[in-house]
Design an enzyme around this catalytic site. Structure first.
Site, PDB file in Angstrom:
ATOM      1  N   GLU A 163       0.811  -1.230   0.000  1.00  0.00           N
ATOM      2  CA  GLU A 163       0.000   0.000   0.000  1.00  0.00           C
ATOM      3  C   GLU A 163       0.840   1.273   0.000  1.00  0.00           C
ATOM      4  OE1 GLU A 163      -2.723  -0.470   3.293  1.00  0.00           O
ATOM      5  OE2 GLU A 163      -3.751  -2.153   2.328  1.00  0.00           O
ATOM      6  N   ASN A 183       2.439  -5.117  -3.137  1.00  0.00           N
ATOM      7  CA  ASN A 183       1.031  -5.443  -2.908  1.00  0.00           C
ATOM      8  C   ASN A 183       0.244  -4.141  -2.733  1.00  0.00           C
ATOM      9  OD1 ASN A 183      -0.816  -7.702  -2.422  1.00  0.00           O
ATOM     10  ND2 ASN A 183      -0.928  -7.025  -0.292  1.00  0.00           N
ATOM     11  N   HIS A 208      -9.857  -6.268  -2.647  1.00  0.00           N
ATOM     12  CA  HIS A 208     -10.965  -6.086  -1.688  1.00  0.00           C
ATOM     13  C   HIS A 208     -12.047  -5.352  -2.467  1.00  0.00           C
ATOM     14  CE1 HIS A 208      -8.839  -7.490   1.827  1.00  0.00           C
ATOM     15  NE2 HIS A 208      -7.828  -6.691   1.561  1.00  0.00           N
ATOM     16  N   GLU A 217      -5.888 -10.794  -1.598  1.00  0.00           N
ATOM     17  CA  GLU A 217      -6.718 -10.595  -0.388  1.00  0.00           C
ATOM     18  C   GLU A 217      -8.196 -10.547  -0.759  1.00  0.00           C
ATOM     19  OE1 GLU A 217      -5.304  -7.304   2.029  1.00  0.00           O
ATOM     20  OE2 GLU A 217      -3.204  -7.817   1.674  1.00  0.00           O
ATOM     21  N   ASP A 254     -11.994 -10.443  -1.186  1.00  0.00           N
ATOM     22  CA  ASP A 254     -13.328 -10.501  -0.591  1.00  0.00           C
ATOM     23  C   ASP A 254     -14.216  -9.546  -1.383  1.00  0.00           C
ATOM     24  OD1 ASP A 254     -12.436  -8.019   0.552  1.00  0.00           O
ATOM     25  OD2 ASP A 254     -12.161  -8.911   2.533  1.00  0.00           O
TER      26      ASP A 254
HETATM   27  C1  XIL Z   1      -6.185  -6.519   8.166  1.00  0.00           C
HETATM   28  C2  XIL Z   1      -6.554  -7.719   9.013  1.00  0.00           C
HETATM   29  O1  XIL Z   1      -7.532  -8.485   8.377  1.00  0.00           O
HETATM   30  C3  XIL Z   1      -7.015  -7.253  10.368  1.00  0.00           C
HETATM   31  O2  XIL Z   1      -7.262  -8.378  11.207  1.00  0.00           O
HETATM   32  C4  XIL Z   1      -5.959  -6.351  10.994  1.00  0.00           C
HETATM   33  O3  XIL Z   1      -6.381  -5.836  12.158  1.00  0.00           O
HETATM   34  C5  XIL Z   1      -5.642  -5.190  10.061  1.00  0.00           C
HETATM   35  O4  XIL Z   1      -5.241  -5.695   8.825  1.00  0.00           O
HETATM   36  N1  XIL Z   1      -4.889  -4.751   3.571  1.00  0.00           N
HETATM   37  C6  XIL Z   1      -3.889  -5.589   4.020  1.00  0.00           C
HETATM   38  C7  XIL Z   1      -4.169  -6.492   5.161  1.00  0.00           C
HETATM   39  O5  XIL Z   1      -2.819  -5.662   3.407  1.00  0.00           O
HETATM   40  O6  XIL Z   1      -3.018  -6.721   5.939  1.00  0.00           O
HETATM   41  C8  XIL Z   1      -5.293  -5.968   6.027  1.00  0.00           C
HETATM   42  O7  XIL Z   1      -5.586  -6.969   6.984  1.00  0.00           O
HETATM   43  C9  XIL Z   1      -6.505  -5.635   5.192  1.00  0.00           C
HETATM   44  C10 XIL Z   1      -6.166  -4.566   4.190  1.00  0.00           C
END
Ligand code: XIL
Length: 314
Positions: A122, A163, A199, A226, A228
């Site tokens: 990020e 990422n 996401h 990641e 969802d």
């Molecule tokens: C999130 C986790 O799911 C949570 O449990 C934690 O508190 C914060 O991080 N992008 C990412 C992940 O790269 O590491 C994040 O995960 C979600 C967004």
């Protein structure tokens, strides 16, 4: 996934789900690659300078080894989940040394046991400018070179990824990513992959296949890291049916793209997802409901997999 030429279908795991009956059975039977959800992040591993805590991250590694599962390491340099002492660093030389020490120690500990590392996570704002993290403020763009070069030396066989989220539609962020990757390549920075977090918001997923292809045009491998698809509350059957179609489309996007190596889901059951607590207007982002029953979204993924032709990795 493997039968269709890909490396894996993955999910997150951590000290919470390892001991959760419903979740752990699904993790063991349905998934082959695992990303630690939180225990490998900087604030957990090195909460104070020089004080490394590997108890929880080791548990994840041991669970993976015992169950014959692979690991994606997540994540080395991220503006979130960094301890206050790192944020407070005010000079280049100290920060450079601290980044080196962290990466050497963490990557070195698991050397040879991690398929890929999310080396930086990020780094961009949504408008494509660099996020003003302590790393960028003190070191400029070259903090990225530093992180990749250090990771490469600590585990020469691991695939090294950048990422990012929000690369699911055309816009300044994915443009900035493509331009950055091209600069890194011209500086011979050892980068091997781009992770698109993916996401997603239901209703806004159509461009995923096209944007994933743009990432692949760099010549690097790509992965959905990641996944969802969150649904606006109140959730109803119609919305879940749409979500099913969307899961099918996203799964197919990776299957159809030769350089997409795999898909990682960000959770098993809706009840354990990070979404409801982070984005309270949304819910139900995953493939299993709160009682670990398969949602129609699961059938969407399954249908995409059944129907796909085999595409060997490019
Ligand atoms: C999130 C986790 O799911 C949570 O449990 C934690 O508190 C914060 O991080 N992008 C990412 C992940 O790269 O590491 C994040 O995960 C979600 C967004």
């Amino acid at each position: 996934m493997a039968a269709k030429g890909k490396l894996y279908f993955g999910n997150i795991v951590d000290t919470n789900t390892i001991v959760e009956n419903g979740a752990v059975e699904i993790l063991k039977t349905e998934f082959g690659m695992f990303t630690p959800e939180y225990s490998w992040k900087w604030a957990f591993i090195q909460p104070n300078q020089g004080e490394f805590k590997f108890e929880d991250s080791d548990k994840v590694m041991e669970w993976a080894a015992e169950n014959g599962k692979q690991i994606r390491g997540h994540t080395l340099v991220w503006h979130q989940n960094i301890p206050g002492w790192v944020d407070a660093i005010a000079d280049q030389a100290t920060l450079t040394q601290v980044v080196r020490d962290h990466i050497n120690t963490v990557v070195g500990r698991y050397q040879g046991r991690v398929y890929a590392w999310d080396v930086v996570n990020e780094v961009f704002n949504d408008d494509g400018t660099f996020r003003a993290s302590v790393f960028y403020r003190l070191l400029g763009e070259e903090f990225i070179d530093l992180a990749f070069q250090t990771a490469q030396a600590a585990d020469p066989k691991a695939k090294l990824y950048i990422n990012e989220y929000g690369m699911d539609y055309a816009g300044p962020k994915i443009d900035a990513m493509l331009a950055l990757v091209s600069r890194l390549q011209s500086r011979n920075v050892p980068i091997h992959g781009i992770g698109s977090q993916t996401h997603l918001t239901s209703g806004r997923v159509d461009e995923v296949p096209a944007q994933l292809k743009r990432l692949a045009s760099t010549g690097l491998e790509v992965a959905i890291t990641e996944l969802d698809i969150r649904v606006k509350r109140p959730v109803d059957d119609e919305k879940l049916a749409q979500q099913k179609q969307e899961y099918e489309l996203v799964t197919r996007a990776c299957l159809d793209l030769p350089s997409c190596v795999g898909i990682t889901m960000w959770g098993v059951s809706d009840k354990d997802s990070w979404i409801p607590s982070t984005l309270p207007d949304f819910d139900a982002p995953l493939l299993w409901d709160s009682g670990f029953g398969r949602k129609v979204a699961y059938q969407g993924v399954d249908e995409a997999l059944q129907m796909a032709a085999r595409v060997n990795l490019g």
